[in-house]
Design a protein around this motif. Sequence first.
Motif, mmCIF file in Angstrom:
data_model
loop_
_atom_site.group_PDB
_atom_site.id
_atom_site.type_symbol
_atom_site.label_atom_id
_atom_site.label_comp_id
_atom_site.label_asym_id
_atom_site.label_seq_id
_atom_site.Cartn_x
_atom_site.Cartn_y
_atom_site.Cartn_z
ATOM 1 N N ARG A 6 -1.669 8.754 4.841
ATOM 2 C CA ARG A 6 -1.544 7.291 4.812
ATOM 3 C C ARG A 6 -0.075 6.866 4.762
ATOM 4 N N ALA A 7 0.731 7.554 3.944
ATOM 5 C CA ALA A 7 2.161 7.228 3.847
ATOM 6 C C ALA A 7 2.857 7.407 5.194
ATOM 7 N N LYS A 8 2.498 8.460 5.919
ATOM 8 C CA LYS A 8 3.074 8.672 7.252
ATOM 9 C C LYS A 8 2.640 7.566 8.209
ATOM 10 N N LYS A 9 1.362 7.220 8.171
ATOM 11 C CA LYS A 9 0.829 6.183 9.053
ATOM 12 C C LYS A 9 1.512 4.841 8.810
ATOM 13 N N LEU A 10 1.799 4.534 7.543
ATOM 14 C CA LEU A 10 2.457 3.276 7.192
ATOM 15 C C LEU A 10 3.967 3.303 7.444
ATOM 16 N N ALA A 49 6.067 4.954 5.580
ATOM 17 C CA ALA A 49 6.747 5.034 4.290
ATOM 18 C C ALA A 49 7.545 6.322 4.143
ATOM 19 N N GLU A 90 -1.838 -4.117 0.836
ATOM 20 C CA GLU A 90 -1.325 -3.072 1.720
ATOM 21 C C GLU A 90 0.136 -2.780 1.341
ATOM 22 N N PRO A 91 0.486 -1.496 1.139
ATOM 23 C CA PRO A 91 1.874 -1.168 0.814
ATOM 24 C C PRO A 91 2.813 -1.661 1.911
ATOM 25 N N SER A 92 3.916 -2.240 1.488
ATOM 26 C CA SER A 92 4.864 -2.799 2.436
ATOM 27 C C SER A 92 6.215 -2.966 1.759
#
Length: 179
Positions: A21-25, A27, A110-112
């Motif tokens: 998920r971190a890669k997809k976002l 981050a 959503e993390p941002s």
Amino acid sequence: KATDAGIVVMGHDPEAANVKRAKKLGAIDKSHWNLIGACEEADLLVFDLPLAEVEKTLAALQGYLKESTVIIDMAPVKKPVFEAAQRLLPQVPLIGGHVVSPRLLTADAEPSAELVNGATFYIVAQEDAKAAALDTATNLALAVGAKPQFIDVQEHDGLVAATLELPLLGALALMRTVA
């Protein structure tokens, strides 16, 4: 990344889904399955761990970090983290960090990077903190668009207890009384 595109952000989490998920976002740029492999060459480590995991993580990194590495810990309270770091990694500078966002954060947010833009970034340091470590923490806060503010350990932990823990205790007492 916005201040220096050459920065490589390495991520590590024992849960593969969190890394994916971190890669997809966007981050993180890359990840390493092994904690030591992810951290041993780092100039800056940012720990976002539950308090119960901090001491185990510091212990696992003993002997593997450069003395110039700066650790910024985001645990909710700082005194036990500083005590563990002094005992386990006394040569590595540790700075406490605590972000207070001006935006309403919900469990499904959503993390941002926008969540920290304009936030207050509390920098919690001990009296003997190295100037270079404080500069690193300050520069990180500024780079993410936050406003750095310095606070000591006792004041930070007291504010956390008063603003996060005390209301919870009051709510639990009220529930018990009503029940």
